[in-house]
Scaffold this motif. Sequence first.
Motif, mmCIF file in Angstrom:
data_model
loop_
_atom_site.group_PDB
_atom_site.id
_atom_site.type_symbol
_atom_site.label_atom_id
_atom_site.label_comp_id
_atom_site.label_asym_id
_atom_site.label_seq_id
_atom_site.Cartn_x
_atom_site.Cartn_y
_atom_site.Cartn_z
ATOM 1 N N ASN A 1 39.538 38.093 58.192
ATOM 2 C CA ASN A 1 40.769 38.707 57.658
ATOM 3 C C ASN A 1 41.266 37.961 56.420
ATOM 4 N N THR A 2 40.342 37.623 55.566
ATOM 5 C CA THR A 2 40.669 36.785 54.411
ATOM 6 C C THR A 2 40.134 37.392 53.125
ATOM 7 N N MET A 3 40.953 37.330 52.094
ATOM 8 C CA MET A 3 40.552 37.712 50.740
ATOM 9 C C MET A 3 40.504 36.440 49.903
ATOM 10 N N TYR A 4 39.528 36.383 49.023
ATOM 11 C CA TYR A 4 39.359 35.210 48.174
ATOM 12 C C TYR A 4 39.452 35.601 46.701
ATOM 13 N N LEU A 5 39.825 34.649 45.891
ATOM 14 C CA LEU A 5 39.743 34.801 44.444
ATOM 15 C C LEU A 5 39.080 33.541 43.903
ATOM 16 N N GLN A 6 37.814 33.661 43.556
ATOM 17 C CA GLN A 6 37.099 32.558 42.938
ATOM 18 C C GLN A 6 37.377 32.595 41.452
ATOM 19 N N MET A 7 37.940 31.520 40.942
ATOM 20 C CA MET A 7 38.337 31.464 39.533
ATOM 21 C C MET A 7 37.526 30.379 38.835
ATOM 22 N N ASN A 8 36.700 30.790 37.909
ATOM 23 C CA ASN A 8 35.881 29.865 37.135
ATOM 24 C C ASN A 8 36.294 29.884 35.670
ATOM 25 N N SER A 9 35.858 28.885 34.938
ATOM 26 C CA SER A 9 36.157 28.793 33.502
ATOM 27 C C SER A 9 37.640 29.008 33.239
ATOM 28 N N LEU A 10 38.445 28.316 33.997
ATOM 29 C CA LEU A 10 39.890 28.508 33.900
ATOM 30 C C LEU A 10 40.420 28.094 32.530
ATOM 31 N N ARG A 11 41.444 28.814 32.101
ATOM 32 C CA ARG A 11 42.089 28.586 30.807
ATOM 33 C C ARG A 11 43.563 28.288 31.020
ATOM 34 N N PRO A 12 44.202 27.605 30.089
ATOM 35 C CA PRO A 12 45.642 27.347 30.243
ATOM 36 C C PRO A 12 46.453 28.625 30.458
ATOM 37 N N GLU A 13 46.035 29.720 29.864
ATOM 38 C CA GLU A 13 46.778 30.973 30.035
ATOM 39 C C GLU A 13 46.613 31.584 31.426
ATOM 40 N N TRP B 1 39.523 46.645 50.954
ATOM 41 C CA TRP B 1 39.386 45.550 51.915
ATOM 42 C C TRP B 1 37.970 45.417 52.447
ATOM 43 N N ARG B 2 37.283 46.541 52.582
ATOM 44 C CA ARG B 2 35.923 46.495 53.096
ATOM 45 C C ARG B 2 34.880 46.440 51.996
ATOM 46 N N GLY B 3 35.309 46.205 50.778
ATOM 47 C CA GLY B 3 34.408 45.855 49.690
ATOM 48 C C GLY B 3 33.793 46.986 48.921
ATOM 49 N N GLU B 4 34.341 48.180 49.066
ATOM 50 C CA GLU B 4 33.706 49.316 48.398
ATOM 51 C C GLU B 4 33.785 49.229 46.883
ATOM 52 N N ALA B 5 34.839 48.665 46.360
ATOM 53 C CA ALA B 5 34.977 48.559 44.910
ATOM 54 C C ALA B 5 35.940 47.433 44.583
ATOM 55 N N THR B 6 35.736 46.839 43.424
ATOM 56 C CA THR B 6 36.577 45.737 42.967
ATOM 57 C C THR B 6 36.935 45.963 41.509
ATOM 58 N N TYR B 7 38.164 45.598 41.139
ATOM 59 C CA TYR B 7 38.641 45.811 39.781
ATOM 60 C C TYR B 7 39.274 44.526 39.262
ATOM 61 N N TYR B 8 39.169 44.335 37.960
ATOM 62 C CA TYR B 8 39.684 43.118 37.337
ATOM 63 C C TYR B 8 40.447 43.445 36.068
ATOM 64 N N ALA B 9 41.436 42.610 35.788
ATOM 65 C CA ALA B 9 42.073 42.663 34.472
ATOM 66 C C ALA B 9 41.059 42.203 33.437
ATOM 67 N N ASN B 10 41.159 42.747 32.238
ATOM 68 C CA ASN B 10 40.202 42.380 31.192
ATOM 69 C C ASN B 10 40.225 40.878 30.911
ATOM 70 N N SER B 11 41.391 40.282 31.063
ATOM 71 C CA SER B 11 41.534 38.859 30.733
ATOM 72 C C SER B 11 40.775 37.941 31.693
ATOM 73 N N VAL B 12 40.405 38.442 32.862
ATOM 74 C CA VAL B 12 39.719 37.579 33.833
ATOM 75 C C VAL B 12 38.309 38.074 34.153
ATOM 76 N N LYS B 13 37.961 39.233 33.627
ATOM 77 C CA LYS B 13 36.656 39.817 33.921
ATOM 78 C C LYS B 13 35.539 38.866 33.493
ATOM 79 N N GLY B 14 34.587 38.664 34.371
ATOM 80 C CA GLY B 14 33.481 37.755 34.090
ATOM 81 C C GLY B 14 33.752 36.315 34.477
ATOM 82 N N ARG B 15 35.007 35.992 34.760
ATOM 83 C CA ARG B 15 35.360 34.619 35.158
ATOM 84 C C ARG B 15 35.848 34.543 36.590
ATOM 85 N N PHE B 16 36.521 35.575 37.060
ATOM 86 C CA PHE B 16 37.084 35.608 38.409
ATOM 87 C C PHE B 16 36.279 36.577 39.267
ATOM 88 N N THR B 17 36.187 36.242 40.549
ATOM 89 C CA THR B 17 35.521 37.120 41.509
ATOM 90 C C THR B 17 36.392 37.251 42.747
#
Length: 119
Positions: free
Chosen positions: A76-88, A52-68
Amino acid sequence: VQLQASGGGTVEAGGSLRLSCVASGRAGSITAAAWFRQVPGQARQFVSAMYWRGEATYYANSVKGRFTCSTDTAKNTMYLQMNSLRPEDTGVYYCAAGSAMSVDLYGFWGQGTQVTVSD
């Protein structure tokens, strides 16, 4: 702790969306939080997790490099920035939070927000 997810919608492939997950109640007790997604008839899929305080972040391989995934602890908010979205990437996105970074210890879940990516 209550979680409220929002920001879903329908976009074309290649587009972007930003999901938000607002925590209320005892948000200060949150240690880790995550995003999952689910398509009807399929198992829930891990997308991203972070402390929550940003020490580390992990991603599924399928979204790595596209989602942040990020947090704004002042809001008190978490965000998911999703770029280069795909139908899957289509599915209902859920945020979860808890005392540790483990799907078994996410005691709080949001209601989900639908993301639809068209061809």
